[in-house]
Design a protein around this motif. Structure first.
Motif, short mmCIF file in Angstrom:
data_model
loop_
_atom_site.label_atom_id
_atom_site.label_comp_id
_atom_site.label_asym_id
_atom_site.label_seq_id
_atom_site.Cartn_x
_atom_site.Cartn_y
_atom_site.Cartn_z
N ASP A 66 0.83 -1.21 0.00
CA ASP A 66 0.00 0.00 0.00
C ASP A 66 0.87 1.26 0.00
O ASP A 66 0.62 2.21 -0.76
CB ASP A 66 -0.91 0.02 1.23
CG ASP A 66 -1.94 -1.09 1.23
OD1 ASP A 66 -2.34 -1.53 0.13
OD2 ASP A 66 -2.35 -1.52 2.34
N ASP A 101 1.16 4.06 -2.97
CA ASP A 101 0.84 5.47 -2.77
C ASP A 101 2.01 6.36 -3.17
O ASP A 101 1.83 7.41 -3.79
CB ASP A 101 0.45 5.73 -1.32
CG ASP A 101 -0.95 5.26 -0.99
OD1 ASP A 101 -1.76 5.11 -1.93
OD2 ASP A 101 -1.25 5.04 0.21
N ARG A 121 2.15 6.31 -6.91
CA ARG A 121 0.96 6.94 -7.52
C ARG A 121 1.02 8.46 -7.45
O ARG A 121 0.82 9.14 -8.46
CB ARG A 121 -0.28 6.42 -6.79
CG ARG A 121 -1.60 7.00 -7.25
CD ARG A 121 -2.77 6.29 -6.58
NE ARG A 121 -2.77 6.43 -5.14
CZ ARG A 121 -3.35 7.44 -4.48
NH1 ARG A 121 -3.97 8.40 -5.16
NH2 ARG A 121 -3.32 7.50 -3.17
N ASP A 157 -9.22 12.91 -4.13
CA ASP A 157 -8.55 11.90 -3.32
C ASP A 157 -8.61 12.33 -1.87
O ASP A 157 -8.98 13.48 -1.56
CB ASP A 157 -7.09 11.74 -3.77
CG ASP A 157 -6.51 10.37 -3.46
OD1 ASP A 157 -7.08 9.66 -2.61
OD2 ASP A 157 -5.48 10.01 -4.06
N TYR A 171 -3.27 12.91 0.22
CA TYR A 171 -2.63 12.73 -1.08
C TYR A 171 -2.81 13.94 -1.99
O TYR A 171 -2.40 13.91 -3.16
CB TYR A 171 -3.19 11.48 -1.77
CG TYR A 171 -3.08 10.25 -0.90
CD1 TYR A 171 -1.84 9.76 -0.52
CD2 TYR A 171 -4.21 9.59 -0.45
CE1 TYR A 171 -1.73 8.64 0.28
CE2 TYR A 171 -4.12 8.47 0.35
CZ TYR A 171 -2.87 8.00 0.72
OH TYR A 171 -2.76 6.88 1.52
N PRO A 226 3.13 11.50 -0.37
CA PRO A 226 2.11 11.02 0.56
C PRO A 226 2.32 11.65 1.93
O PRO A 226 3.43 11.58 2.48
CB PRO A 226 2.35 9.50 0.61
CG PRO A 226 3.29 9.19 -0.51
CD PRO A 226 4.09 10.45 -0.73
#
Length: 562
Positions: free
Chosen positions: A115, A119, A122, A340, A344, A517
């Motif tokens: 995860d 993140d 991403r 989001d 983020y 993040p």
């Protein structure tokens, strides 16, 4: 525009250190490790160094700021660390603010290594260094466990990372750990631990040069304090002095026109001096030096422009936009506020505000939306508020604060409300849940906005209405030095290590691009600071460092090497 790096060095005028030694005594001794900085990464590096070997190395921290500005940017944060974990089974043993009767009322989803890596990849558009990322993510949980052993008082972040939904505390966004009293508490915990382990801290002490031998290895630093220069000899030097976010000229040069107008969110002492010093030795720069290559956030427009506030610290953040709207000075929306979870988006939405006319925006809520705003950011004592009983009245009042087109402001909100109503008509059972991407949007088969609000699209119809004027607060720059993640050694252009020189914190480049993040900056400073301290403490050299290398003149500015 050429930039004179030496001109940005702050000249020292006083001395303060943990051992209360006279300045000559401090500076004329030989130290095992010298650390430049007094923020979270520097303190973690020091703590790692003095606990890695027996006997412990002699560690000196120097910082050009006065003692009242100790703590770097970490002091101004919420003290949140992003870490992988398996849910409450990993977190409850760490935290001190959860009682037994609370445990069965808390929902914390597992946040796995996968995860965390997803993140990071991403939000940076796939540009983050996979190698650095793996170190950061894998060691994040061990880091917070290690810091707890030295007195860091972890809390579950109920205030900023959870909502009460159907009687339960629902955590969201992968960022669940914070420190009691936020950044202030974090820096106090770490400083106390460092001093208890015998480290010395010297404030009002500017590093003017890295001392290097004929082969380019670093054997100490030149400092200036109380108007005098000293050469401090050390086996290893760790740079934890931040980026150039407090330097308006360099912001304009590398981040782009307009960035000189951004508000400095934290310390005014991070002006890029140590980046220049390392580059003078041939250090390689990596990461995002491009326009907008920084962490910036929605920031109170009434805040100080050139520095943070040591009392209010992170309270100038204005992160309530996911449950409201943001409109620019022309009365138009310019971001999808609900694209989001806040963790983020906040580090890039600050940039979006700066790109708007006048570099300002207005966050807007009705009375229902206001119930979700957090007191530490939006209480009356912390932020000027614009209140009205109608949207038309609110628009007129915003004109006094820089809104140029009040009629467009009213029309934008009316169009938004119509789109929200159309979506609700198609999905009558949809329910607000701010802890997940709930799908409450402005898009439907009947009406869709060109710029959607993808989640948490609450109507703005119920008076009284509220607007808050925001601007851009810059936290730290993303471009920095290339390091070997194994020991946080600074690398040259050819990939070799500069012997005796390490780096941690915001000076490390290659992790973040355009966004990050939330909470991963402090974690990265801890992970690589811990490695830097351990490596510096265990370094032993056979050759004497006595010959000062004739160095080229400092570069005019930080170059962009990718």
């Amino acid at each position: 525009m050429a930039t004179d790096w030496q001109g940005f060095l702050t000249i020292s005028i006083a001395l303060n250190n943990g051992d209360s030694m006279a300045s000559a005594d401090v500076f004329e001794q030989r130290w095992d490790v010298v650390i430049v900085g007094s923020g979270a990464a520097a303190l973690t590096s020091a703590l790692s160094a003095v606990t890695s070997t027996t006997p412990a190395p002699r560690v000196l921290l120097v910082d050009k700021c006065p003692e009242e500005w100790a703590g770097g940017n970490g002091y101004f944060t919420a003290g949140a660390y992003r870490t992988r974990h398996n849910g409450l089974e990993d977190l409850l043993p760490l935290v001190s603010n959860v009682t037994k009767d609370m445990e069965d009322k808390i929902d914390v989803p597992v946040y796995s290594e996968r995860d965390f890596m997803h993140d990071l990849d991403r939000v940076t558009g796939g540009r983050s260094s996979t190698v650095l990322g793996k170190y950061l993510v894998h060691e994040s949980l061990d880091l917070v466990r290690w810091l707890q052993r030295f007195g860091v008082d972890w809390w579950l972040s109920f205030r900023r990372q959870a909502y009460q939904v159907d009687g339960r505390w629902v955590f969201w966004g992968g960022l669940h750990l914070t420190v009691k009293d936020g950044g202030k508490g974090l820096i106090k915990n770490l400083t106390d631990a460092v001093k208890q382990h015998g480290c010395t801290i010297s404030h009002d002490t500017s590093v003017t040069k890295l001392l290097a031998n004929a082969t380019g290895g670093v054997y100490g630093v030149e400092v200036e304090s109380v108007g005098k220069k000293y050469q401090i000899k050390a086996t290893s030097v760790i740079l934890c002095a931040g980026g150039f976010e407090a330097n308006p000229e360099l912001r304009k040069k590398y981040l782009g026109p307009g960035w000189e107008l951004a508000h400095t969110r934290g310390t005014p002492y991070n002006t890029g001096d140590m980046l220049a010093a390392a580059i003078s030795l041939g250090a390689k720069t990596v990461g995002d030096f491009s326009p907008g290559g920084c962490h910036s956030t929605c920031w109170d427009a009434a805040s100080p422009k050139d520095r943070g506030d040591r009392e209010k610290t992170n309270e100038f953040t204005k992160s309530g936009y996911p449950l409201g709207l943001m409109l620019n000075a022309e009365g138009n929306r310019f971001v999808d506020e609900g694209i989001d979870l806040r963790n983020y988006t906040y580090a890039k939405f600050g940039r979006a505000i700066l790109e708007q006319p006048k570099g300002i925006a207005f966050q807007v809520w009705d009375s229902d939306g206001q119930k979700w705003l957090r007191d530490e950011e939006y209480r009356d004592e912390i932020v000027p508020k614009i209140r009205a009983d109608s949207i038309e009245e609110l628009a007129q009042k915003c004109r006094d604060e820089g809104l140029e087109d009040s009629s467009r402001f009213v029309q934008t909100i009316a169009e938004y409300n119509a789109a929200v109503a159309a979506n609700k008509e198609e999905h009558p059972d949809a329910k607000l849940n701010p802890a997940i991407r709930d799908g409450l949007s402005t898009q439907s088969t009947k009406t869709s906005l060109e710029l959607a609000k993808s989640n948490w699209a609450l109507p703005i119809v119920k008076p009284p209405f509220l607007a808050v004027k925001v601007t851009t607060g810059i936290t730290f720059t993303f471009g920095g030095l290339a390091i070997n993640p194994e020991n946080a050694a600074v690398l040259r252009q050819d990939g070799s290590e500069i012997e005796g020189l390490h780096c941690a914190g915001e000076m490390v480049g290659g992790l973040f691009y355009g966004n990050y993040p939330g909470g991963s900056g402090l974690t990265a400073g801890g992970v690589f600071g811990r490695r830097a301290g351990r490596a510096a403490a265990t370094e032993r050299r056979t050759e004497p460092f006595t010959t000062l290398l004739a160095l080229p003149s400092p570069p005019e500015s930080v170059p962009n090497d990718g």
